[in-house]
Enzyme design. Structure first.
Site, short mmCIF file in Angstrom:
data_model
loop_
_atom_site.label_atom_id
_atom_site.label_comp_id
_atom_site.label_asym_id
_atom_site.label_seq_id
_atom_site.Cartn_x
_atom_site.Cartn_y
_atom_site.Cartn_z
N CYS A 157 -3.12 -10.86 3.06
CA CYS A 157 -3.44 -10.08 4.27
C CYS A 157 -3.79 -10.94 5.49
O CYS A 157 -3.49 -10.55 6.61
CB CYS A 157 -4.58 -9.12 3.96
N HIS A 252 -8.86 -8.73 10.11
CA HIS A 252 -8.98 -10.18 9.93
C HIS A 252 -8.64 -10.88 11.25
O HIS A 252 -7.61 -10.60 11.88
CB HIS A 252 -8.00 -10.68 8.86
P1 NAP Z 1 -9.71 -2.71 -5.69
O1 NAP Z 1 -10.35 -1.91 -4.61
O2 NAP Z 1 -10.56 -3.49 -6.61
O3 NAP Z 1 -8.79 -1.69 -6.56
C1 NAP Z 1 -8.18 -2.10 -7.76
C2 NAP Z 1 -7.27 -1.04 -8.36
O4 NAP Z 1 -6.72 -1.56 -9.59
C3 NAP Z 1 -7.99 0.27 -8.73
O5 NAP Z 1 -7.13 1.35 -8.55
C4 NAP Z 1 -8.29 0.08 -10.21
O6 NAP Z 1 -8.43 1.28 -10.93
C5 NAP Z 1 -7.01 -0.65 -10.66
N1 NAP Z 1 -7.23 -1.37 -11.92
C6 NAP Z 1 -8.23 -2.21 -12.22
N2 NAP Z 1 -8.11 -2.64 -13.50
C7 NAP Z 1 -6.98 -2.04 -14.00
C8 NAP Z 1 -6.33 -2.07 -15.26
N3 NAP Z 1 -6.80 -2.79 -16.27
N4 NAP Z 1 -5.22 -1.33 -15.44
C9 NAP Z 1 -4.71 -0.59 -14.41
N5 NAP Z 1 -5.29 -0.52 -13.19
C10 NAP Z 1 -6.42 -1.24 -12.98
O7 NAP Z 1 -8.67 -3.76 -5.09
P2 NAP Z 1 -7.87 -3.69 -3.66
O8 NAP Z 1 -8.65 -4.35 -2.61
O9 NAP Z 1 -7.36 -2.31 -3.48
O10 NAP Z 1 -6.67 -4.68 -3.96
C11 NAP Z 1 -5.56 -4.31 -4.77
C12 NAP Z 1 -4.53 -5.44 -4.75
O11 NAP Z 1 -4.05 -5.62 -3.42
C13 NAP Z 1 -5.11 -6.78 -5.18
O12 NAP Z 1 -4.12 -7.47 -5.89
C14 NAP Z 1 -5.42 -7.48 -3.87
O13 NAP Z 1 -5.39 -8.87 -3.99
C15 NAP Z 1 -4.28 -6.98 -2.99
N6 NAP Z 1 -4.57 -6.96 -1.55
C16 NAP Z 1 -5.74 -6.44 -1.05
C17 NAP Z 1 -5.94 -6.42 0.34
C18 NAP Z 1 -7.19 -5.86 0.99
O14 NAP Z 1 -7.32 -6.00 2.22
N7 NAP Z 1 -8.11 -5.23 0.24
C19 NAP Z 1 -4.96 -6.91 1.18
C20 NAP Z 1 -3.77 -7.40 0.64
C21 NAP Z 1 -3.59 -7.41 -0.71
P3 NAP Z 1 -9.91 1.90 -11.27
O15 NAP Z 1 -10.43 2.47 -10.01
O16 NAP Z 1 -9.59 2.95 -12.29
O17 NAP Z 1 -10.73 0.77 -11.80
#
Ligand code: NAP
Length: 361
Positions: A157, A252
C-alpha cells in the site's frame, strides 16, 4: 448487462470491509459471496463483523445477511463466484497454496496479499503503470494448466504514494537513478485491531516489519520489462526506504528525494508531466479510475492525510512541496489512501482492467 459475480475472501478484515463498502452499486460487479476464517464461517456478515465494522457508513444491504463461508472451502466459492478478491491475512505459504487452489478451480484471483508478489509468472499491477504485464497470464496458465483461473497481485500500500509520480517522470524520458523515501503510514495499514493504542497514541513507531524491503524491491518488478514470458526486474534506480507508523487512521504519506541520471527536468516541467499524466485506466474510462491520477497541490502545507486522502474517490495520488534537494535533485511529498487506492480500490481497478481485457467475465 448482467453483473459479474464477485466473491471476497477475507471479507471481514480491514481490506475486506472496504471491498464490501466500495463494491456497492459497482456498474460491472456484484458481491455474490463472502468468506473469512473458520471463526466467522456460518455467521451472517453482520454477526461476523459485530463490534469491528470500521467503515463510516452502514454495512450495505446486499451484504448484511449473506452467510459468511470458510475461505479455505474453494468449492463453495467456485459455485458462487465468477472471480474473487483475496484479502486474507494468513501465513504466506498458506496464502500461496490457497490462491493457487482458487485459480486451479477456474477462478481469477485478484489479490492484496504479498505472498505471490514475487512469483515469477504473477503480474504485480498498477494499471496506470504496467498494464502490459497482464501478458504474463499466458505463461501462468501454461505453467499450471489453468484455463480460466489466474492470479494477479497489487503492490504494497505505501508504494502508491510515490511510485506513480516517479513513473510519470521516467516515462517522460527522465530516468531516476536514486531515491530516498520516508513513509508515515496510517494505522489502518496494520489491519484490525492492528497496533495497540498504547503504542500508537502520542507516538511514532519507526519500524513496520518487512515494509522497507517491500518498498525497495517491489518497484523493480512493477517498472520491469517483460522478456520471454517473465519480468526482468529494473534495478536502475537505487532506493533507500524508512517506514514509520504514525497515529493517522487512513492515508500513507511519503517524503521523497530523487536524483536523476544525465537529464534533469525543471520544476515546471515536472509539474506539467504530473498534471498531464494519464494511463490505460483513464483511456478506457474504467469505473474506478481517477480522472487525474496525480494531483499536484500548490499550497505550501499539502498534501495532508485528512484533507487529501479522499481525492477523486480516494484513488488519486496527491503530491506537493516539490522543491530542490541539496543532496539529490528534487524533493516532494506524496500521499494516497492506503485502504482504498493502496488496497481494495486498487484491487477493484485491477479487476476492471482484467474485465476490459477479457480475463474476467
Ligand atoms: P485483517 O484486518 O487482519 O483481516 C484479515 C482477514 O483474513 C479477515 O477476514 C480474517 O477473517 C481472514 N483470516 C484470518 N485467518 C484466516 C484463516 N486461517 N483462514 C481464512 N481467512 C482468515 O487484515 P487486512 O488489513 O484486511 O489485510 C488483508 C491483506 O491485505 C493482508 O495480506 C495485508 O497485508 C494486505 N493489505 C492490507 C492493506 C491495509 O491497508 N490494511 C493494504 C494493502 C494490502 P476473520 O475475521 O474470520 O478472522
Amino acid at each position: 448487462m448482467e453483473k459479474i459475480r464477485a466473491g471476497i475472501i477475507g471479507a471481514t478484515g480491514m481490506v475486506g470491509q472496504n471491498y464490501v463498502r466500495l463494491l456497492r452499486d459497482h456498474p460491472w460487479f456484484r458481491i455474490s459471496y463472502l468468506a473469512a476464517s473458520p471463526r466467522s464461517a456460518g455467521k451472517t456478515y453482520t454477526e461476523a463483523t459485530a463490534g469491528r465494522w470500521q467503515m463510516e457508513e452502514e454495512i450495505p444491504a446486499e451484504a448484511r445477511n449473506l452467510i459468511v463461508g470458510d475461505a479455505n472451502d474453494v468449492e463453495a466459492s467456485r459455485k458462487n463466484c465468477d472471480f474473487v478478491f483475496s484479502s486474507v491475512e494468513m501465513d504466506k505459504e498458506l496464502v500461496r497454496e490457497l490462491e493457487n487452489k482458487y485459480a486451479a478451480a477456474g477462478l481469477p484471483v485478484v489479490s492484496n496479499n504479498s505472498a505471490n508478489r514475487h512469483t515469477p509468472d504473477v503480474p504485480m499491477l498498477i494499471p496506470e503503470i504496467n498494464p502490459d504485464h497482464t501478458s504474463l497470464f499466458e505463461t501462468q496458465r501454461k505453467n499450471h494448466g489453468w484455463d480460466k483461473g489466474l492470479i494477479v497481485v497489487k503492490p504494497n500500500c505505501s508504494l502508491q504514494s510515490y511510485i506513480t509520480p516517479v513513473y510519470a517522470l521516467i516515462q517522460a524520458g527522465y530516468p531516476i537513478s536514486q531515491m530516498i523515501l520516508t513513509t508515515m503510514q496510517a494505522v489502518s495499514g496494520a489491519g484490525y485491531p492492528g497496533v495497540a493504542s498504547l503504542d500508537m497514541i502520542d507516538n511514532v513507531v519507526p519500524f513496520i516489519g518487512g515494509e522497507e524491503e517491500k518498498s525497495e524491491r517491489e518497484p523493480q518488478k512493477i517498472l520491469g520489462k517483460i522478456e520471454n514470458g517473465q519480468v526482468v526486474y529494473d534495478q536502475s534506480m537505487k532506493i533507500s526506504a524508512h517506514c514509520n507508523r504514525v497515529p493517522v487512521i487512513d492515508g500513507h504519506t511519503a517524503c521523497v528525494s530523487i536524483g536523476f541520471g544525465s537529464k534533469k527536468p525543471s520544476i515546471d516541467e515536472i509539474k506539467a508531466i504530473w498534471r498531464e499524466f494519464k494511463g490505460v485506466p483513464q483511456e478506457l474510462d474504467l469505473p474506478f479510475a481517477p480522472r487525474q491520477p496525480i494531483i499536484y497541490r500548490e499550497e505550501k502545507d499539502r498534501p495532508q492525510p485528512r484533507k487529501d486522502r479522499d481525492a477523486d474517490k480516494a484513488m488519486a495520488v496527491s503530491v506537493g512541496r516539490l522543491r530542490e534537494c541539496h543532496v539529490f535533485d528534487y524533493r516532494f511529498v506524496g500521499l494516497s489512501h492506503n485502504t482504498v487506492r493502496g488496497a481494495a480500490g486498487g484491487g477493484i481497478l485491477n479487476a476492471e482492467l482484467l474485465k476490459a481485457k477479457g480475463f474476467i467475465g
